[in-house]
Design an enzyme around this catalytic site. Structure first.
Site, short mmCIF file in Angstrom:
data_model
loop_
_atom_site.label_atom_id
_atom_site.label_comp_id
_atom_site.label_asym_id
_atom_site.label_seq_id
_atom_site.Cartn_x
_atom_site.Cartn_y
_atom_site.Cartn_z
N CYS A 64 -0.21 4.62 -4.01
CA CYS A 64 -1.65 4.41 -3.85
C CYS A 64 -2.37 4.51 -5.19
O CYS A 64 -3.51 4.05 -5.32
CB CYS A 64 -2.24 5.41 -2.86
SG CYS A 64 -1.88 7.13 -3.24
N ASN A 65 -1.71 5.08 -6.20
CA ASN A 65 -2.37 5.25 -7.50
C ASN A 65 -1.78 4.42 -8.63
O ASN A 65 -2.30 4.46 -9.75
CB ASN A 65 -2.32 6.74 -7.91
CG ASN A 65 -3.40 7.54 -7.25
OD1 ASN A 65 -4.50 7.04 -7.02
ND2 ASN A 65 -3.11 8.78 -6.91
N ARG A 66 -0.71 3.69 -8.37
CA ARG A 66 -0.09 2.95 -9.47
C ARG A 66 0.84 1.85 -8.95
O ARG A 66 1.35 1.93 -7.83
CB ARG A 66 0.71 3.88 -10.37
CG ARG A 66 1.99 4.41 -9.75
CD ARG A 66 2.74 5.36 -10.68
NE ARG A 66 2.03 6.63 -10.80
CZ ARG A 66 1.53 7.09 -11.95
NH1 ARG A 66 1.68 6.40 -13.06
NH2 ARG A 66 0.91 8.26 -11.99
N GLU A 117 2.20 17.00 -8.08
CA GLU A 117 2.30 16.63 -6.66
C GLU A 117 3.71 16.17 -6.34
O GLU A 117 4.40 15.56 -7.16
CB GLU A 117 1.26 15.56 -6.32
CG GLU A 117 1.33 14.30 -7.16
CD GLU A 117 1.93 13.13 -6.40
OE1 GLU A 117 2.41 13.34 -5.27
OE2 GLU A 117 1.95 12.03 -6.96
N ASP A 118 4.17 16.50 -5.14
CA ASP A 118 5.57 16.30 -4.77
C ASP A 118 5.87 14.90 -4.24
O ASP A 118 7.01 14.45 -4.32
CB ASP A 118 5.99 17.32 -3.71
CG ASP A 118 6.12 18.72 -4.29
OD1 ASP A 118 6.56 18.83 -5.44
OD2 ASP A 118 5.77 19.69 -3.60
N GLN A 174 8.85 8.87 -3.80
CA GLN A 174 8.54 7.46 -4.03
C GLN A 174 9.40 6.87 -5.14
O GLN A 174 9.79 5.71 -5.08
CB GLN A 174 7.04 7.33 -4.35
CG GLN A 174 6.16 7.64 -3.15
CD GLN A 174 4.69 7.85 -3.53
OE1 GLN A 174 4.38 8.33 -4.62
NE2 GLN A 174 3.80 7.50 -2.63
#
Length: 390
Positions: free
Chosen positions: A49-51, A115-116, A121
């Protein structure tokens, strides 16, 4: 050579990142297309969601040619000209690319440091590339070593000890707005997905009076101790529960809005404050909903400021983790250099065998050391001495 193109939350607006939020089918098409290009030997694509990051292994070093090839294939998948996004794309090569993946895997490049979720991912990324037959010796080794070092970092430092993730941050944002959750109701759209499920698990630790969740599968925990706190509703009925909910969090992987302003008006209660948090890329929630009376809207870009406090607490752990990243990167680069020059070592071994047979082991080794002394750099000679001394 390892090359990486990256678009991340650090310098790319969500609207731009949405173009590159490839689904599995799109990722597979892109991976196969990239590996059909002559200079590209291997490829893997990390999408969160961020990259979005595209990793390749290549036998050429013409960076401009490689970037153009990758973007051309991205355009074919996206179906539009993406020249206007070039300014947002960061390119890393060699040590820079390797170091970046190590940091990403350990959560050091995340919006929420440590964050885990990102580690899983990264694992999924290389597994997917293997299934597509686009990841082989170099990328397999790189990702495997990056994951191994990330696990070591998480074990030996405190960067992941707070348990903060984007999902828990969403609840923190809503809690700050409402000054607590006592007596409040939560609606989670997409609770069956990875992120939505994390939101649900964390929400159960708060004092919501009730939690509504939409389902697309049956993998929601309905153990007896939570059964009376959760109502599973059909996705198509979601608008009916807007009026009753104080916090609405959406985290699906669909390409379309789960909530739009036009549809939500019929279920709007202007007397109560409502917090909408969108954890999806592309966006799930129509941002125009934020203009309704009493509504607050947050998406992934809005989370940055809420991550600062969490990251400040981890400064000492970050320093140690960065040192461990350097150690891991150095180890991989030595492996890569050795691998790329295996023929040199193989030829040298054969030559030494012949010399030993001709003049004996002692003289052969002495000649080898003299050769290193006369032809190598001062640093190389010192490194050899240090290695032999240990």
């Amino acid at each position: 050579m390892i090359l990486l193109l990256s678009l991340s939350f650090k310098n790319t607006p969500q609207k731009i990142r949405e173009y590159f939020a490839f689904g599995d089918e799109e990722k597979k098409r892109l991976l196969l297309a990239l590996c059909n290009e002559e200079p590209i030997d291997e490829a893997a694509i990390l999408v969160t969601c961020n990259r979005t990051e595209i990793y390749i292994s290549t036998h050429i070093e013409n960076t401009n040619t490689l970037i153009s090839l990758i973007l051309k294939n991205c355009e074919d998948i996206i179906g539009m000209d993406i020249e206007h996004v070039r300014d947002y794309i960061l390119c890393y090569t060699k040590r820079g690319a390797v170091s970046h993946l190590y940091k990403v895997s350990a959560g050091l490049d995340s919006m929420l440091i440590g964050e885990d979720q990102i580690l899983g991912q990264v694992k999924d990324t290389i597994e997917f590339a293997r299934e597509c037959n686009t990841a082989h010796l170099y990328l397999n080794t790189l990702f495997r070593d990056a994951v191994t070092q990330a696990k070591k970092i998480k074990t030996e430092t405190l960067i992941s000890k707070s348990g903060v993730s984007t999902a828990t941050l969403a609840l923190r944002v809503a809690k700050d707005e409402l000054s607590g959750f006592e007596g409040k109701k939560l609606l989670i759209i997409g609770a069956s997905g990875k992120i939505g499920n994390i939101v649900l698990k964390n929400a159960l630790s708060y004092d919501f009076s009730h939690i509504y969740v939409t389902k697309r599968s049956h993998n929601i925990d309905m153990s007896p101790n939570v059964r009376d706190r959760i109502s599973i509703i059909e996705y198509n009925d979601r608008y009916q529960y807007i009026k009753d909910a104080d916090v609405i969090i959406s985290a699906t992987s669909g390409p379309h809005f789960t909530l739009t302003k036009e549809h939500i008006k019929d279920n709007w209660d202007t007397e109560s404050k409502k917090i909408f948090v969108d954890l999806a890329v592309p966006c799930d929630i129509d941002e125009r909903i934020g203009s309704l009376d009493g509504a607050s809207y947050y998406n992934m870009d809005d989370m940055k400021k809420y991550a600062v406090e969490n990251n400040e607490k981890k400064k000492l752990s970050i320093e140690k983790a960065n040192e461990m990243v350097k150690e891991g990167v150095e180890k991989f680069l030595k492996w890569e250099l050795f691998q790329e020059n295996w023929k040199v070592f193989s030829d040298a071994t054969k030559s030494l065998e012949k010399e030993i047979a001709r003049i004996g082991e002692k003289k052969t080794l002495e000649h080898l050391f003299y050769k290193i002394r006369d032809n190598g750099s001062l640093e190389a000679l010192q490194s050899l001495i240090d290695t032999l001394s240990n």
